[in-house]
Design a protein around this motif. Structure first.
Motif, PDB file in Angstrom:
ATOM      1  N   SER A  22     -17.105 -33.144   4.540  1.00 25.24           N
ATOM      2  CA  SER A  22     -17.341 -33.832   3.184  1.00 25.24           C
ATOM      3  C   SER A  22     -18.385 -35.182   3.078  1.00 25.24           C
ATOM      4  CB  SER A  22     -15.882 -34.535   2.826  1.00 25.24           C
ATOM      5  OG  SER A  22     -14.891 -33.427   2.497  1.00 25.24           O
ATOM      6  N   ARG A  25     -21.781 -33.447   3.033  1.00 24.04           N
ATOM      7  CA  ARG A  25     -21.934 -32.842   1.897  1.00 24.04           C
ATOM      8  C   ARG A  25     -22.321 -33.915   0.775  1.00 24.04           C
ATOM      9  NH1 ARG A  25     -20.959 -27.415   1.192  1.00 24.04           N
ATOM     10  NH2 ARG A  25     -19.919 -26.678   3.049  1.00 24.04           N
ATOM     11  N   ASP A  26     -21.594 -34.996   0.879  1.00 19.69           N
ATOM     12  CA  ASP A  26     -21.790 -36.264  -0.042  1.00 19.69           C
ATOM     13  C   ASP A  26     -23.168 -36.817   0.266  1.00 19.69           C
ATOM     14  OD1 ASP A  26     -19.253 -36.107  -1.120  1.00 19.69           O
ATOM     15  OD2 ASP A  26     -18.382 -37.468   0.182  1.00 19.69           O
ATOM     16  N   LYS A  29     -25.575 -34.590  -1.658  1.00 23.20           N
ATOM     17  CA  LYS A  29     -25.615 -34.555  -2.977  1.00 23.20           C
ATOM     18  C   LYS A  29     -26.394 -35.935  -3.506  1.00 23.20           C
ATOM     19  CE  LYS A  29     -21.152 -32.926  -3.605  1.00 23.20           C
ATOM     20  NZ  LYS A  29     -19.674 -33.079  -3.883  1.00 23.20           N
ATOM     21  N   ASN A  30     -26.356 -36.833  -2.626  1.00 26.89           N
ATOM     22  CA  ASN A  30     -27.240 -38.110  -2.934  1.00 26.89           C
ATOM     23  C   ASN A  30     -28.780 -37.885  -2.445  1.00 26.89           C
ATOM     24  OD1 ASN A  30     -25.206 -39.674  -3.717  1.00 26.89           O
ATOM     25  ND2 ASN A  30     -24.787 -40.280  -1.836  1.00 26.89           N
ATOM     26  N   SER A  38     -32.284 -31.110  -7.444  1.00 24.62           N
ATOM     27  CA  SER A  38     -31.250 -31.903  -8.208  1.00 24.62           C
ATOM     28  C   SER A  38     -30.286 -30.726  -8.813  1.00 24.62           C
ATOM     29  CB  SER A  38     -31.570 -32.396  -9.317  1.00 24.62           C
ATOM     30  OG  SER A  38     -32.487 -31.869 -10.277  1.00 24.62           O
ATOM     31  N   ASP A  41     -25.896 -26.590  -6.065  1.00 24.76           N
ATOM     32  CA  ASP A  41     -24.381 -27.103  -5.952  1.00 24.76           C
ATOM     33  C   ASP A  41     -24.292 -27.267  -4.550  1.00 24.76           C
ATOM     34  OD1 ASP A  41     -21.809 -27.128  -6.320  1.00 24.76           O
ATOM     35  OD2 ASP A  41     -21.627 -24.880  -6.300  1.00 24.76           O
ATOM     36  N   VAL A  42     -23.956 -28.360  -4.044  1.00 23.23           N
ATOM     37  CA  VAL A  42     -23.827 -28.570  -2.596  1.00 23.23           C
ATOM     38  C   VAL A  42     -22.618 -27.976  -2.062  1.00 23.23           C
ATOM     39  CG1 VAL A  42     -23.793 -30.523  -0.877  1.00 23.23           C
ATOM     40  CG2 VAL A  42     -25.336 -30.610  -2.496  1.00 23.23           C
ATOM     41  N   ASP A  43     -21.571 -27.998  -2.922  1.00 25.99           N
ATOM     42  CA  ASP A  43     -20.205 -27.416  -2.666  1.00 25.99           C
ATOM     43  C   ASP A  43     -20.182 -26.149  -2.452  1.00 25.99           C
ATOM     44  OD1 ASP A  43     -18.956 -29.967  -2.463  1.00 25.99           O
ATOM     45  OD2 ASP A  43     -18.644 -29.930  -4.784  1.00 25.99           O
TER      46      ASP A  43
END
Length: 86
Positions: A22, A25-26, A29-30, A38, A41-43
């Protein structure tokens, strides 16, 4: 140094996805929009992809090499990078 990187990578892959990925992944995402990704989909990425991209972001490679290698990890082609990316 290579052993340390391998050890950290293997440890990250061995931990459960929810507990260990987590924060990473966060972070992605940044960071990925900064590198021109951009629309990722990182998840939806595998743990191996997340760990590999995170390693690239903290490597001593040039920005062009980092961006290209991130594209390779994501399965991006050169033609899509040049003509298909928004």
């Amino acid at each position: 140094m290579k052993r340390l990187i391998l050890t950290v990578t293997l440890a990250a892959l061995a931990l459960p996805a929810a507990a260990s990925q987590s924060p990473m992944r966060d972070h992605l995402k940044n960071e990925l929009p900064t590198w021109g990704y951009s629309d990722v989909d990182v998840d939806g990425l595998t743990r191996a992809q997340v760990v590999h991209i995170n390693h690239l972001l903290h490597s001593n490679k040039t920005p062009a090499q980092i961006r290209g290698n991130i594209g390779a990890v994501l399965g991006d082609s050169l033609l899509k990078s040049l003509f298909g990316r928004k």
